[in-house]
Design an enzyme around this catalytic site. Structure first.
Site, short mmCIF file in Angstrom:
data_model
loop_
_atom_site.label_atom_id
_atom_site.label_comp_id
_atom_site.label_asym_id
_atom_site.label_seq_id
_atom_site.Cartn_x
_atom_site.Cartn_y
_atom_site.Cartn_z
N TYR A 163 -5.70 1.66 4.34
CA TYR A 163 -5.68 3.10 4.57
C TYR A 163 -5.79 3.83 3.23
O TYR A 163 -5.91 3.21 2.18
CB TYR A 163 -4.44 3.48 5.38
CG TYR A 163 -4.44 2.83 6.74
CD1 TYR A 163 -5.38 3.20 7.71
CD2 TYR A 163 -3.55 1.81 7.05
CE1 TYR A 163 -5.41 2.58 8.96
CE2 TYR A 163 -3.57 1.19 8.30
CZ TYR A 163 -4.50 1.57 9.24
OH TYR A 163 -4.54 0.94 10.47
N GLY A 221 4.63 -12.79 8.99
CA GLY A 221 4.83 -14.19 9.35
C GLY A 221 6.27 -14.64 9.27
O GLY A 221 6.53 -15.82 9.01
N ALA A 276 -0.81 0.69 2.25
CA ALA A 276 -1.15 -0.70 2.55
C ALA A 276 -2.30 -0.75 3.55
O ALA A 276 -2.74 0.26 4.09
CB ALA A 276 0.07 -1.42 3.13
#
Length: 366
Positions: free
Chosen positions: A183, A302, A180
């Site tokens: 990278y 979030g 993710a």
């Protein structure tokens, strides 16, 4: 008391969790220069375990003594000596009753501090946009990464496999493969970065092949009960607005490929993971993962508001993780369970002047 889905129990590969809220991986820079974890890090992780998180995912740990390191003072599992030092950290987390997964990370084109080599690598020649983050020890523009050849690909895969084996010996219950946030393994998935014309480039299925091969290779060489998870996203550290240009085609290929490779869980992350994955309407990345995979789904992004975390579970996630909210509330699960008020993050405590662990974040148990 009203039933709360956040505090249902859950089993993952034989591991029993007493609630569904884990600690997300977060980049910190408090290891030694040689990549050894410290007693300070043990106290840091233990505080989350004591605060009610039944499973923790470590910060990104580099996997080889070549190109994988991303930041100065990043911990590694690239050597036996580094793995030996992790045992104290793992034991401390276990004493508080929590499960601990090691996130295995190859920085790829986003490396901004490596004690072993001077160049960076990617699926294709690529320079990430923007500048490195001083809070993580970088400065100035990113290098243009060189393309991995066959030998380089083999070196990367070997690093992941051997680091996973060291993680098992150090006592971790599993590993999370970092695919993710821009990278290396995410760069293979991303058609904006991966321009290869071999079996690892082109179609969404081909772009997912290399990280899937690493999942399968680790599954083959670690104990059956050892958890092998993988994290993926659309966005990158250097571009938080990035989405997959071919949208659901990539989502389907990634989630199906990771499931077929044997991933015990898929950990999806977006800045706001309860929002539509593509555009202003449509399904979330969590819903797409639930549709196209046949494994445990963890979701992140979030979710500090408990209602949003519950929404993520309703969208198809089995587990959620907390990052920023956990830094502000090392006892987030305990506070929410008890109905206590949640604190807001004070960046001066966590990210100033850098991302090393501050004394204010952890208990003094001396």
């Amino acid at each position: 008391m009203t039933h709360d889905t956040l505090f249902e129990s859950f089993d993952i590969n034989g591991l029993s969790l007493d609630n569904r809220v884990g600690l997300a991986p977060m980049t910190r820079t408090s290891a030694t220069e040689e990549g050894h974890p410290t007693r300070e890090m043990a106290r840091y992780y233990t505080s989350f375990a004591r605060g009610g998180f039944p499973f923790l995912v470590s910060e990104g740990i580099y996997t080889d003594t070549a190109h994988s390191q991303g930041y100065p003072n990043q911990p590694g599992l690239a050597t036996d000596a580094q793995a030996d030092e992790w045992e104290e950290v793992v034991d401390a987390v276990h004493e508080e009753g929590s499960v601990f997964f090691a996130q295995l990370m190859h920085a790829g084109p986003q490396a901004q501090g490596n004690r072993y080599v001077d160049d960076t690598v990617a699926p294709s020649p690529y320079q990430p946009p923007g500048e490195m983050a001083e809070v993580y020890g970088g400065s100035g523009a990113y290098q243009t990464a060189i393309e991995l050849d066959e030998s380089g690909l083999s070196e990367v895969k070997t690093g992941f496999v051997e680091s996973a084996e060291r993680a098992a010996k150090a006592g971790f219950e599993g590993v999370e493969i970092h695919a993710a946030n821009g990278y290396l393994l995410h760069a293979f998935i991303d058609p904006l970065v991966n321009e290869r014309n071999d079996k690892y480039g082109g179609s969404p299925e081909a772009r997912a092949r290399f990280p899937a091969e690493i999942i399968a290779a680790i599954q083959e060489t670690t104990p059956e009960e050892f958890v092998v998870g993988v994290r993926t996203s659309q966005t990158a550290v250097t571009d938080e607005e990035r989405t997959w240009p071919d949208e659901e085609d990539t989502a389907k290929a990634v989630f199906e490929s990771f499931t077929n490779a044997g991933a015990d869980y898929i950990h999806v992350t977006e800045p706001e993971v309860t929002e539509p994955a593509f555009g202003e309407t449509g399904r979330t990345l969590t819903e797409l993962a639930d549709q196209y995979s046949e494994t445990v789904i963890i979701t992140n992004g979030g979710l500090g508001d408990p209602e949003k975390a519950r929404t993520a579970l309703a969208d198809g996630a089995d587990l959620v993780t907390q990052a920023t909210a956990a830094l502000a509330n090392h006892d987030w699960p305990n506070r929410v369970r008890q109905g206590d008020e949640l604190a807001n993050l004070d960046p001066s405590v966590v990210f100033e002047p850098d991302a090393s662990i501050s004394a204010a974040e952890i208990p003094n148990d001396d």
